[in-house]
Scaffold this active site. Structure first.
Site, PDB file in Angstrom:
ATOM      1  CB  CYS A 117       1.884 -14.720   1.744  1.00  0.00           C
ATOM      2  SG  CYS A 117       2.525 -14.781   3.432  1.00  0.00           S
ATOM      3  CG  HIS A 265       3.040 -18.053  -0.038  1.00  0.00           C
ATOM      4  ND1 HIS A 265       4.299 -17.512   0.079  1.00  0.00           N
ATOM      5  CD2 HIS A 265       2.584 -18.243   1.233  1.00  0.00           C
ATOM      6  CE1 HIS A 265       4.586 -17.375   1.360  1.00  0.00           C
ATOM      7  NE2 HIS A 265       3.583 -17.810   2.080  1.00  0.00           N
ATOM      8  CG  ASN A 295       6.940 -18.474   4.119  1.00  0.00           C
ATOM      9  OD1 ASN A 295       7.018 -17.492   3.393  1.00  0.00           O
ATOM     10  ND2 ASN A 295       5.800 -18.845   4.678  1.00  0.00           N
TER      11      ASN A 295
END
Length: 340
Positions: A117, A265, A295
């Protein structure tokens, strides 16, 4: 003083055709209806790679879109960095395979970085270093993930969140009197490695002879599937991200008011809402746009940047703070000056 500086010239993204909707998930988990899934995640649809589609394939298509948009030419690429935690092979390096598939010059350096991430931030720091030390004038940074291949079908805590996708970013160079990327705040806390992990598959805990992460049990995740300790990751994020933002602001003599836009993020809406409120960022300067793809780990930040620039939420001349955090555990933050 005018010096050679790295800057972000352009981004192209790619999402797989296959989709996993909240309706699909609600059919699998009857005690979670569509509204509940959206309320918990802020995500309506996730892009999912097909069985024979790899992170290398997604990366290839994102890079091809970059060339089609005339952001750069193939023979301009002097270094290729691929950030992925789902490589095509243990070896060779997937970036080396992509150099050939993309028909890049053989004089091009190529390497993979295994980071999640926060990977786009780390990739930018490497690209800036390569450019501003004179090693390369142009760097192609690709972030590409197929986390869906690590997810167990019964684990709704991760299946409702993660999607697959790739972004190709072209980092070029120009003579300039100010930094257009950087400085960086980076951090690592490996004591939390077990909180976001696929335990099986490396040499510490080898995979079964099949060499796959297929279900060992139909009812429960195996060591070959992704484990996420949600509460621990949430607490880690609330601890390190506000501190990283504060440190970067101090390092650059900025305040929240002098930053034009914030792209974090894109983990999930609940987490991002808590972070925004804790830090005190105005809602109209804060990005959440992964509702329609999920995501995508290292690719979320460049995907969000590309979309916000296209919508003109982010404009030429804007100073944007980008912040990544997650698996490792690791985090990073930096500033980007939108220059083209």
């Amino acid at each position: 003083m005018n010096e050679l500086k790295a800057y972000l010239k352009g981004i192209a993204t790619y999402l797989p055709d296959k989709k996993l909707t909240n309706e699909d998930l609600a059919n699998e988990y009857p005690d979670w209806d569509v509204a509940k899934i959206y309320d918990k995640t802020g995500i309506s649809v996730r892009s999912i790679a097909s069985k024979d589609e790899t992170a290398g394939d997604l990366a290839f298509r994102a890079a091809e879109k970059l060339f089609e948009k005339c952001i750069c030419k193939r023979d301009e690429v002097e270094f290729l960095i691929l950030c992925t935690q789902s490589p095509d092979y243990f070896l060779p390096t997937t970036a080396c395979v992509l150099q050939n598939r993309l028909n890049l010059p053989t004089s091009c350096g190529a390497l993979d970085i295994n980071l999640g991430c926060s990977g786009f931030i780390y990739g930018l720091s490497l690209a800036k270093g390569l450019i501003e030390t004179g090693t390369a004038k142009n760097v192609l940074l690709i972030t590409s993930e197929t986390y869906s291949k690590y997810l167990h079908q019964s684990d709704r805590s991760v299946r409702t969140i993660f999607g697959d996708g790739a972004a190709a970013s072209f980092i070029s160079s120009k003579i300039c009197d100010e930094d257009l990327i950087g400085p960086f705040v980076l951090g690592t806390d490996g004591s939390g490695a077990e909180e976001l992990i696929v335990r099986q598959g490396g040499h510490r805990i080898p995979s079964p002879s099949s060499g796959t992460t297929e279900n060992v049990s139909e009812n429960a995740p195996s060591p070959g599937h992704l484990y996420m300790g949600g509460p621990e990751i949430f607490n880690f994020t609330l601890r390190v991200v506000p501190a990283a933002v504060k440190e970067l602001l101090q390092k650059t003599d900025n305040t929240l008011d002098t930053i034009d836009y914030f792209v974090f993020h894109q983990a999930n809406k609940f987490m991002l809402d808590r972070l925004r409120k804790k830090i005190g960022i105005p809602e109209n300067k804060f990005c959440f746009n992964c509702s329609d793809y999920g995501n995508t780990v290292s690719a979320t930040i460049p995907m969000a940047l590309d979309l916000e620039i296209e919508k003109r939420t982010i404009k030429t001349g804007d100073t944007v703070m980008i912040v990544g955090f997650g698996v490792g555990l690791s985090w990073g933050a930096t500033l980007i000056k939108i220059n083209s």
